[in-house]
Design a protein around this motif. Sequence first.
Motif, mmCIF file in Angstrom:
data_model
loop_
_atom_site.group_PDB
_atom_site.id
_atom_site.type_symbol
_atom_site.label_atom_id
_atom_site.label_comp_id
_atom_site.label_asym_id
_atom_site.label_seq_id
_atom_site.Cartn_x
_atom_site.Cartn_y
_atom_site.Cartn_z
ATOM 1 N N UNK A 137 -12.351 -2.751 -3.987
ATOM 2 C CA UNK A 137 -11.081 -2.146 -3.580
ATOM 3 C C UNK A 137 -9.953 -2.551 -4.529
ATOM 4 N N UNK A 138 -9.911 -3.813 -4.943
ATOM 5 C CA UNK A 138 -8.873 -4.251 -5.880
ATOM 6 C C UNK A 138 -8.994 -3.497 -7.198
ATOM 7 N N UNK A 139 -10.230 -3.291 -7.647
ATOM 8 C CA UNK A 139 -10.465 -2.569 -8.899
ATOM 9 C C UNK A 139 -10.114 -1.101 -8.750
ATOM 10 N N UNK A 140 -10.578 -0.484 -7.663
ATOM 11 C CA UNK A 140 -10.346 0.941 -7.450
ATOM 12 C C UNK A 140 -8.856 1.246 -7.332
ATOM 13 N N UNK A 141 -8.139 0.402 -6.618
ATOM 14 C CA UNK A 141 -6.700 0.629 -6.434
ATOM 15 C C UNK A 141 -5.891 0.254 -7.669
ATOM 16 N N UNK A 142 -6.472 -0.582 -8.553
ATOM 17 C CA UNK A 142 -5.711 -1.067 -9.697
ATOM 18 C C UNK A 142 -4.592 -1.987 -9.263
ATOM 19 N N UNK A 143 -4.884 -2.864 -8.307
ATOM 20 C CA UNK A 143 -3.854 -3.736 -7.741
ATOM 21 C C UNK A 143 -3.379 -4.753 -8.776
ATOM 22 N N UNK A 144 -2.052 -4.898 -8.915
ATOM 23 C CA UNK A 144 -1.478 -5.891 -9.809
ATOM 24 C C UNK A 144 -1.303 -7.232 -9.123
ATOM 25 N N UNK A 145 -1.233 -7.204 -7.786
ATOM 26 C CA UNK A 145 -0.955 -8.412 -7.025
ATOM 27 C C UNK A 145 -1.693 -8.305 -5.703
ATOM 28 N N UNK A 200 8.172 11.651 -1.193
ATOM 29 C CA UNK A 200 6.860 12.045 -1.697
ATOM 30 C C UNK A 200 6.164 10.932 -2.465
ATOM 31 N N UNK A 201 6.829 9.782 -2.626
ATOM 32 C CA UNK A 201 6.165 8.645 -3.282
ATOM 33 C C UNK A 201 5.060 8.093 -2.398
ATOM 34 N N UNK A 202 4.019 7.566 -3.023
ATOM 35 C CA UNK A 202 2.968 6.915 -2.243
ATOM 36 C C UNK A 202 3.495 5.623 -1.633
ATOM 37 N N UNK A 203 3.105 5.379 -0.381
ATOM 38 C CA UNK A 203 3.489 4.145 0.309
ATOM 39 C C UNK A 203 2.289 3.250 0.570
ATOM 40 N N UNK A 204 1.112 3.852 0.733
ATOM 41 C CA UNK A 204 -0.042 3.036 1.121
ATOM 42 C C UNK A 204 -1.344 3.707 0.708
ATOM 43 N N UNK A 205 -2.303 2.872 0.358
ATOM 44 C CA UNK A 205 -3.695 3.297 0.209
ATOM 45 C C UNK A 205 -4.495 2.468 1.190
ATOM 46 N N UNK A 206 -4.974 3.103 2.260
ATOM 47 C CA UNK A 206 -5.740 2.393 3.279
ATOM 48 C C UNK A 206 -7.204 2.786 3.156
ATOM 49 N N UNK A 207 -8.057 1.796 2.919
ATOM 50 C CA UNK A 207 -9.470 2.083 2.718
ATOM 51 C C UNK A 207 -10.172 2.294 4.052
ATOM 52 N N UNK A 208 -10.952 3.363 4.100
ATOM 53 C CA UNK A 208 -11.731 3.651 5.295
ATOM 54 C C UNK A 208 -12.760 2.557 5.494
ATOM 55 N N UNK A 213 -21.817 4.209 2.500
ATOM 56 C CA UNK A 213 -21.359 4.238 1.133
ATOM 57 C C UNK A 213 -20.115 3.400 0.908
ATOM 58 N N UNK A 214 -19.485 3.611 -0.260
ATOM 59 C CA UNK A 214 -18.278 2.883 -0.606
ATOM 60 C C UNK A 214 -17.101 3.413 0.215
ATOM 61 N N UNK A 215 -16.185 2.526 0.614
ATOM 62 C CA UNK A 215 -14.997 3.001 1.332
ATOM 63 C C UNK A 215 -14.135 3.870 0.431
ATOM 64 N N UNK A 216 -13.415 4.787 1.048
ATOM 65 C CA UNK A 216 -12.526 5.687 0.315
ATOM 66 C C UNK A 216 -11.084 5.302 0.606
ATOM 67 N N UNK A 217 -10.257 5.336 -0.424
ATOM 68 C CA UNK A 217 -8.853 4.970 -0.270
ATOM 69 C C UNK A 217 -8.014 6.168 0.141
#
Length: 564
Positions: A137-145, A200-208, A213-217
């Motif tokens: 999830x950290x990789x998929x989201x590209x989380x900086x922190x 219209x800016x993104x506020x959240x990516x919540x993984x299923x 399979x892999x969770x989807x954001x």
Amino acid sequence: MNDVTEITSRLHAATEQLTSPGAPFELGTCQANGVTVRCYRNAPPNLREALDAGRAHGSKVAVTYNDERYTFDDFFQAVDRLANYLVRERAIAPGDRVAIAMRNYPEWMIAFAAIVAVGGVAVPLNSWGRTEELTYALTDAGARLVFCDSERLDLIAPQLASLGCHAVVARGTPTVAQATHWTDALAWPAERPEVAISPDDLAMIMYTSGTTGKPKGAASTHFAIAQALYNFELMGYLSAMANPEIIGQMMSSGFEPSTLLAVPLFHVSGCYAVFLLNLRGGRKTSILYKWDPEAALEVIERERITVFTGVPAMTIALLESPRFATTDTSSLFSLGAGGTACPPHLKDLIYSKVPHAYPGTGYGMTETNATGSSCTGEAYRLRPECAGTVSPIVEMRAIDPAGNPLPPGEAGELVVRSPTNVREYWNLPEATAETFVDGWVHTGDIGFVDADGFVHVVDRIKDMVIRSGENIYPIEVEGVLTAHPQVREASVYGLPHPVLGEELAATVYGEPDVDPEALQAYLKEHLAGFKVPTQWLLSPGPLARNATGKLLKRDIREAHLASR
């Protein structure tokens, strides 16, 4: 006029009153995900403004955890300090993804509010995840922190450098160079930086939950979540206006509205229906670190909790706990059970234990930001098998396999169109195109809307069993099974059969002397013969569930296959 007609009439009249021109929840139209939908004109434009409403509650208690107590002033001062840290020290800019990987703590809530306040994209992670799931999830989201606790830090620490991700550690000690202690992050002045945020800016990516399979954001905009919160509040007002007697009892009880947070914050029910709504509304949230019915009862008594929300299995465990009778639960009025279908006997159990109860359930999913239908109070008492009536900003219908709308009462795949729908699955264009079609979310649930406007969720499409051409919905069978006095939990599913295609099987966790033959005879009294399982497995302990309380049917089914 019968009882169902009367309650629907009251709900309709209240809707007309609250959503008409000039009313607080006035309806309009807007563009969302490329289509025109109904929306609330007066909803906050972004999540930062939505949550800032909580600042007006000052010295009232906002959050408790064990013996810790935070007022609304305390909470927002910490939010502003952390927001300052994010921008000044970590250079978090609008659109940057910032993850949260920890159990239910006050720090989780503070981190979330700070992230969205500076235009960051909050990425709540499943705290039950291990190294592989968290790293994915950290990789998929590209989380900086990432904000995390010590347990999650131990799982992800070796990957932080290669991910280019920094950690802020709450309730633990930084063990790697890429980590900062929570108290150091909060050492900045309580001065929230001014950052422009568009609806219209993104506020959240919540993984299923990722049961297959892999969770989807699921990626949501500020506009969608703000509309969802406003809709929750409207549905609360509608139910109160349609249930004046029980609401009057609650208001005259002398107990301040407060909620026990027993479900994960990384799930829409915990994040929206409890945390964010209470923060806006000035209600106390008491955190339960992990689910335990006896611990929950202790908090209910100590904090004088008025609202409990959990999946049905949690509500049943709470009410059937041996300690329920000896615990002072006089403050408890509202009992919610969502996230999965409510077993038929739950209504009787609630009213037998809490005669003055104000129970409820509903239907929503991560992809709709928990928005869909709601069923509380008198509507729940009359129609406990339903998921309630559809929200004013929601369109919901059943469709056939070709995508054609079905008439009321005929089951098909439920599709939902609403301004609260998420924008996309992060980094998954093919899955996005399959699930989000012309503004409609294809839910994967089988159901229908009846002539009275009540939503019925029959089952998941993937869980349906086809036995010799007959469609069997396991949820129906599970509901009857769990009403048996010797059954605590049950999972029903299909197993391969050389002649029938599939045969029905059940895994049951129950009393030590539970007998499959007796259960078969019991089911035959209530269901057609083809709906009675022919293969049985008795479990020595509780059935496997994910972090949000849903049965892990694939794991349960595979365990049965392995035992044959």
